[in-house]
Scaffold this motif. Structure first.
Motif, PDB file in Angstrom:
ATOM      1  N   ASP A   1      14.689  22.537  54.176  1.00  0.00           N
ATOM      2  CA  ASP A   1      15.470  22.782  55.521  1.00  0.00           C
ATOM      3  C   ASP A   1      15.336  21.496  56.259  1.00  0.00           C
ATOM      4  O   ASP A   1      14.137  21.439  56.828  1.00  0.00           O
ATOM      5  CB  ASP A   1      14.959  24.032  56.036  1.00  0.00           C
ATOM      6  N   ALA A   2      16.134  20.658  56.572  1.00  0.00           N
ATOM      7  CA  ALA A   2      16.104  19.459  57.192  1.00  0.00           C
ATOM      8  C   ALA A   2      14.894  18.674  57.045  1.00  0.00           C
ATOM      9  O   ALA A   2      14.311  17.998  57.675  1.00  0.00           O
ATOM     10  CB  ALA A   2      15.917  19.993  58.906  1.00  0.00           C
ATOM     11  N   GLY A   3      14.716  18.396  55.572  1.00  0.00           N
ATOM     12  CA  GLY A   3      13.792  17.827  55.013  1.00  0.00           C
ATOM     13  C   GLY A   3      12.310  18.271  54.775  1.00  0.00           C
ATOM     14  O   GLY A   3      11.445  17.668  54.628  1.00  0.00           O
ATOM     15  N   THR A   4      12.096  19.460  55.309  1.00  0.00           N
ATOM     16  CA  THR A   4      10.914  20.005  55.539  1.00  0.00           C
ATOM     17  C   THR A   4      11.025  21.181  54.517  1.00  0.00           C
ATOM     18  O   THR A   4      12.060  21.955  54.487  1.00  0.00           O
ATOM     19  CB  THR A   4      10.153  20.250  56.706  1.00  0.00           C
ATOM     20  N   LEU A   5       9.573  21.858  54.042  1.00  0.00           N
ATOM     21  CA  LEU A   5       9.801  23.126  53.573  1.00  0.00           C
ATOM     22  C   LEU A   5       9.831  24.330  54.197  1.00  0.00           C
ATOM     23  O   LEU A   5       9.264  24.143  55.240  1.00  0.00           O
ATOM     24  CB  LEU A   5       8.452  23.100  52.591  1.00  0.00           C
ATOM     25  N   ASP A   6      10.471  25.245  53.691  1.00  0.00           N
ATOM     26  CA  ASP A   6      10.539  26.646  54.313  1.00  0.00           C
ATOM     27  C   ASP A   6      10.297  27.584  53.315  1.00  0.00           C
ATOM     28  O   ASP A   6      10.411  27.325  52.117  1.00  0.00           O
ATOM     29  CB  ASP A   6      11.664  26.771  55.438  1.00  0.00           C
ATOM     30  N   ALA A   7      10.244  28.732  53.648  1.00  0.00           N
ATOM     31  CA  ALA A   7      10.357  30.079  52.572  1.00  0.00           C
ATOM     32  C   ALA A   7      10.605  31.256  53.110  1.00  0.00           C
ATOM     33  O   ALA A   7      10.801  31.520  54.327  1.00  0.00           O
ATOM     34  CB  ALA A   7       8.808  30.265  52.280  1.00  0.00           C
ATOM     35  N   VAL A   8      11.526  32.032  52.303  1.00  0.00           N
ATOM     36  CA  VAL A   8      12.199  33.101  52.607  1.00  0.00           C
ATOM     37  C   VAL A   8      11.655  34.298  51.777  1.00  0.00           C
ATOM     38  O   VAL A   8      11.595  33.886  50.608  1.00  0.00           O
ATOM     39  CB  VAL A   8      13.636  33.059  52.652  1.00  0.00           C
ATOM     40  N   LEU A   9      11.360  35.304  52.223  1.00  0.00           N
ATOM     41  CA  LEU A   9      11.088  36.667  51.488  1.00  0.00           C
ATOM     42  C   LEU A   9      12.037  37.601  51.478  1.00  0.00           C
ATOM     43  O   LEU A   9      12.568  38.112  52.448  1.00  0.00           O
ATOM     44  CB  LEU A   9       9.698  37.129  52.101  1.00  0.00           C
ATOM     45  N   LEU A  10      12.371  38.012  50.209  1.00  0.00           N
ATOM     46  CA  LEU A  10      13.600  38.932  50.118  1.00  0.00           C
ATOM     47  C   LEU A  10      12.979  40.256  49.392  1.00  0.00           C
ATOM     48  O   LEU A  10      12.148  40.369  48.532  1.00  0.00           O
ATOM     49  CB  LEU A  10      14.726  38.424  49.386  1.00  0.00           C
ATOM     50  N   ASP A  11      13.481  41.456  50.142  1.00  0.00           N
ATOM     51  CA  ASP A  11      13.300  42.701  49.307  1.00  0.00           C
ATOM     52  C   ASP A  11      14.262  42.743  48.083  1.00  0.00           C
ATOM     53  O   ASP A  11      15.317  42.620  47.981  1.00  0.00           O
ATOM     54  CB  ASP A  11      13.496  43.922  50.282  1.00  0.00           C
ATOM     55  N   ASP A  12      13.340  42.968  47.125  1.00  0.00           N
ATOM     56  CA  ASP A  12      14.336  43.254  45.812  1.00  0.00           C
ATOM     57  C   ASP A  12      14.487  44.667  45.567  1.00  0.00           C
ATOM     58  O   ASP A  12      13.746  45.488  44.595  1.00  0.00           O
ATOM     59  CB  ASP A  12      13.260  42.825  44.563  1.00  0.00           C
ATOM     60  N   ASN A  13      15.462  45.118  46.093  1.00  0.00           N
ATOM     61  CA  ASN A  13      15.680  46.562  46.281  1.00  0.00           C
ATOM     62  C   ASN A  13      17.262  46.881  45.613  1.00  0.00           C
ATOM     63  O   ASN A  13      18.182  47.147  46.009  1.00  0.00           O
ATOM     64  CB  ASN A  13      16.088  46.885  47.839  1.00  0.00           C
ATOM     65  N   TRP A  14      16.881  46.903  44.230  1.00  0.00           N
ATOM     66  CA  TRP A  14      17.852  47.428  43.461  1.00  0.00           C
ATOM     67  C   TRP A  14      18.019  48.876  42.870  1.00  0.00           C
ATOM     68  O   TRP A  14      16.919  49.324  43.237  1.00  0.00           O
ATOM     69  CB  TRP A  14      17.859  46.574  42.002  1.00  0.00           C
ATOM     70  N   SER A  15      19.069  49.349  42.424  1.00  0.00           N
ATOM     71  CA  SER A  15      18.944  50.694  42.225  1.00  0.00           C
ATOM     72  C   SER A  15      18.750  50.951  40.626  1.00  0.00           C
ATOM     73  O   SER A  15      18.462  50.197  39.851  1.00  0.00           O
ATOM     74  CB  SER A  15      20.502  51.197  42.406  1.00  0.00           C
ATOM     75  N   GLN A  16      18.985  52.171  40.221  1.00  0.00           N
ATOM     76  CA  GLN A  16      18.448  52.391  38.849  1.00  0.00           C
ATOM     77  C   GLN A  16      19.324  51.670  37.974  1.00  0.00           C
ATOM     78  O   GLN A  16      20.598  51.880  38.231  1.00  0.00           O
ATOM     79  CB  GLN A  16      18.696  54.064  38.666  1.00  0.00           C
ATOM     80  N   THR A  17      18.922  51.121  36.718  1.00  0.00           N
ATOM     81  CA  THR A  17      19.728  50.514  35.927  1.00  0.00           C
ATOM     82  C   THR A  17      20.376  51.254  35.044  1.00  0.00           C
ATOM     83  O   THR A  17      19.617  52.513  34.676  1.00  0.00           O
ATOM     84  CB  THR A  17      18.589  49.698  35.275  1.00  0.00           C
ATOM     85  N   THR A  18      21.336  50.868  34.221  1.00  0.00           N
ATOM     86  CA  THR A  18      22.132  51.650  33.370  1.00  0.00           C
ATOM     87  C   THR A  18      22.554  50.848  32.320  1.00  0.00           C
ATOM     88  O   THR A  18      22.601  49.470  32.418  1.00  0.00           O
ATOM     89  CB  THR A  18      23.437  52.203  33.944  1.00  0.00           C
ATOM     90  N   ALA A  19      22.928  51.442  31.016  1.00  0.00           N
ATOM     91  CA  ALA A  19      23.094  50.608  30.132  1.00  0.00           C
ATOM     92  C   ALA A  19      24.483  49.768  29.884  1.00  0.00           C
ATOM     93  O   ALA A  19      24.588  48.750  29.486  1.00  0.00           O
ATOM     94  CB  ALA A  19      23.174  51.390  28.657  1.00  0.00           C
ATOM     95  N   GLY A  20      25.312  50.298  30.702  1.00  0.00           N
ATOM     96  CA  GLY A  20      26.945  49.770  30.786  1.00  0.00           C
ATOM     97  C   GLY A  20      27.120  48.807  32.127  1.00  0.00           C
ATOM     98  O   GLY A  20      28.053  48.067  32.208  1.00  0.00           O
ATOM     99  N   LYS A  21      26.010  48.788  32.882  1.00  0.00           N
ATOM    100  CA  LYS A  21      26.160  47.653  34.151  1.00  0.00           C
ATOM    101  C   LYS A  21      24.917  47.004  34.341  1.00  0.00           C
ATOM    102  O   LYS A  21      23.757  47.310  34.037  1.00  0.00           O
ATOM    103  CB  LYS A  21      26.554  48.490  35.314  1.00  0.00           C
ATOM    104  N   SER A  22      25.145  45.671  34.664  1.00  0.00           N
ATOM    105  CA  SER A  22      24.335  44.728  35.536  1.00  0.00           C
ATOM    106  C   SER A  22      24.279  44.885  36.882  1.00  0.00           C
ATOM    107  O   SER A  22      25.337  45.562  37.441  1.00  0.00           O
ATOM    108  CB  SER A  22      24.359  43.629  34.862  1.00  0.00           C
ATOM    109  N   GLN A  23      23.271  44.322  37.622  1.00  0.00           N
ATOM    110  CA  GLN A  23      23.365  44.484  38.981  1.00  0.00           C
ATOM    111  C   GLN A  23      22.954  42.890  39.131  1.00  0.00           C
ATOM    112  O   GLN A  23      22.087  42.196  38.602  1.00  0.00           O
ATOM    113  CB  GLN A  23      22.227  45.268  39.402  1.00  0.00           C
ATOM    114  N   ILE A  24      23.580  42.347  40.222  1.00  0.00           N
ATOM    115  CA  ILE A  24      23.331  41.120  40.487  1.00  0.00           C
ATOM    116  C   ILE A  24      23.496  40.627  42.126  1.00  0.00           C
ATOM    117  O   ILE A  24      24.337  41.330  42.572  1.00  0.00           O
ATOM    118  CB  ILE A  24      24.481  40.018  39.444  1.00  0.00           C
ATOM    119  N   ARG A  25      22.798  39.768  42.639  1.00  0.00           N
ATOM    120  CA  ARG A  25      23.085  39.298  43.963  1.00  0.00           C
ATOM    121  C   ARG A  25      23.052  37.680  44.008  1.00  0.00           C
ATOM    122  O   ARG A  25      22.841  37.192  42.864  1.00  0.00           O
ATOM    123  CB  ARG A  25      21.772  39.918  45.153  1.00  0.00           C
ATOM    124  N   MET A  26      23.323  37.209  45.206  1.00  0.00           N
ATOM    125  CA  MET A  26      23.366  35.774  45.106  1.00  0.00           C
ATOM    126  C   MET A  26      22.732  35.303  46.399  1.00  0.00           C
ATOM    127  O   MET A  26      22.581  35.898  47.388  1.00  0.00           O
ATOM    128  CB  MET A  26      25.205  35.368  45.259  1.00  0.00           C
TER     129      MET A  26
END
Length: 233
Positions: free
Chosen positions: A113-138
């Motif tokens: 960020d503007a030439g210096t380091l920064d860090a962000v922390l995200l909650d990895d809050n996905w739902s129950q997985t299923t065979a027919g669907k993937s889950q994706i975020r950006m």
């Protein structure tokens, strides 16, 4: 909230903890100390590699280079001071405190960020997985690409809309199949594309927009990277 068995399977998948005993119903469960789980990704284009510390505890032995990720590992809960430094250097490039909650799963992204380091922390809050669907975020880690949206195949309606730098979408479900992905700016300009990307069921992904739109001779160019957060076997 993910239960302990689910967290154990994440750690086992990542190869960070030997928790097979937790998954064996014929044996007494092993009691592990309370922990949160974090993966760490280096998305700082001009960074040559970082050594990460949580308080005084060194997380990785080899420098975590740009576009590389550390698999989920367990961290003691509470407020933890994360330090990022270059290999063989005692000088800190970034000190940042995050609160880690028990039985929670996170992804940490190192950014530039503007030439210096920064860090962000995200909650990895996905739902129950299923065979027919993937889950994706950006997540948008490009310092100069501006607001970005994700288009799927020929659809003109964004699957993910208006992500500013260092912002992310929630996890969303997609049928298990092959897709063409296009990231566009707020003016409709194509920023990056990825064709014939296979998204499989029982999997959780993060799509990373990384690098510089206005690249110089040594700067990393703008592109996409698909990370796999979780596979349910």
């Amino acid at each position: 909230m993910k239960n302990l068995k689910h967290l154990a399977s994440i750690a086992l998948l990542a190869g960070t903890l030997g928790l097979t005993g937790c998954l064996d119903n014929d044996k007494d469960p092993i009691e592990y100390p309370p922990a949160g789980y974090i993966s760490i990704y280096n998305g700082a284009p001009n960074n040559t590699g970082v050594i990460v510390f949580a308080d005084q505890n060194q997380v990785n032995n080899n420098p975590l280079k740009y576009s590389e990720a550390l698999a989920y590992s367990n961290f003691y809960p509470g407020k933890r001071l994360f330090k990022f430094s270059q290999s063989n250097s005692v000088t800190s490039l970034l000190d940042k405190e995050f609160e880690i909650k028990v039985d929670s799963v996170y992804s940490m992204f190192v950014v530039e960020d503007a030439g210096t380091l920064d860090a962000v922390l995200l909650d990895d809050n996905w739902s129950q997985t299923t065979a027919g669907k993937s889950q994706i975020r950006m997540i948008n880690l490009s310092p100069d690409a501006g607001t970005a949206s994700l288009l799927i195949d020929e659809s003109e309606t964004p699957f993910v809309a208006d992500l500013a730098f260092k912002s992310n979408s929630d996890f969303k479900g997609l049928d298990s199949k092959i897709y063409d992905l296009t990231v566009v700016s707020s003016t409709g300009e194509t920023l990056a594309t990825a064709t014939r990307v296979e998204l499989r069921g029982n999997r959780v992904y993060t799509l990373v927009l990384r690098g510089y739109k206005q690249s110089t001779e040594n700067a990393k160019k703008l592109d996409l990277q698909l990370l796999t957060n979780y596979i349910h076997y």
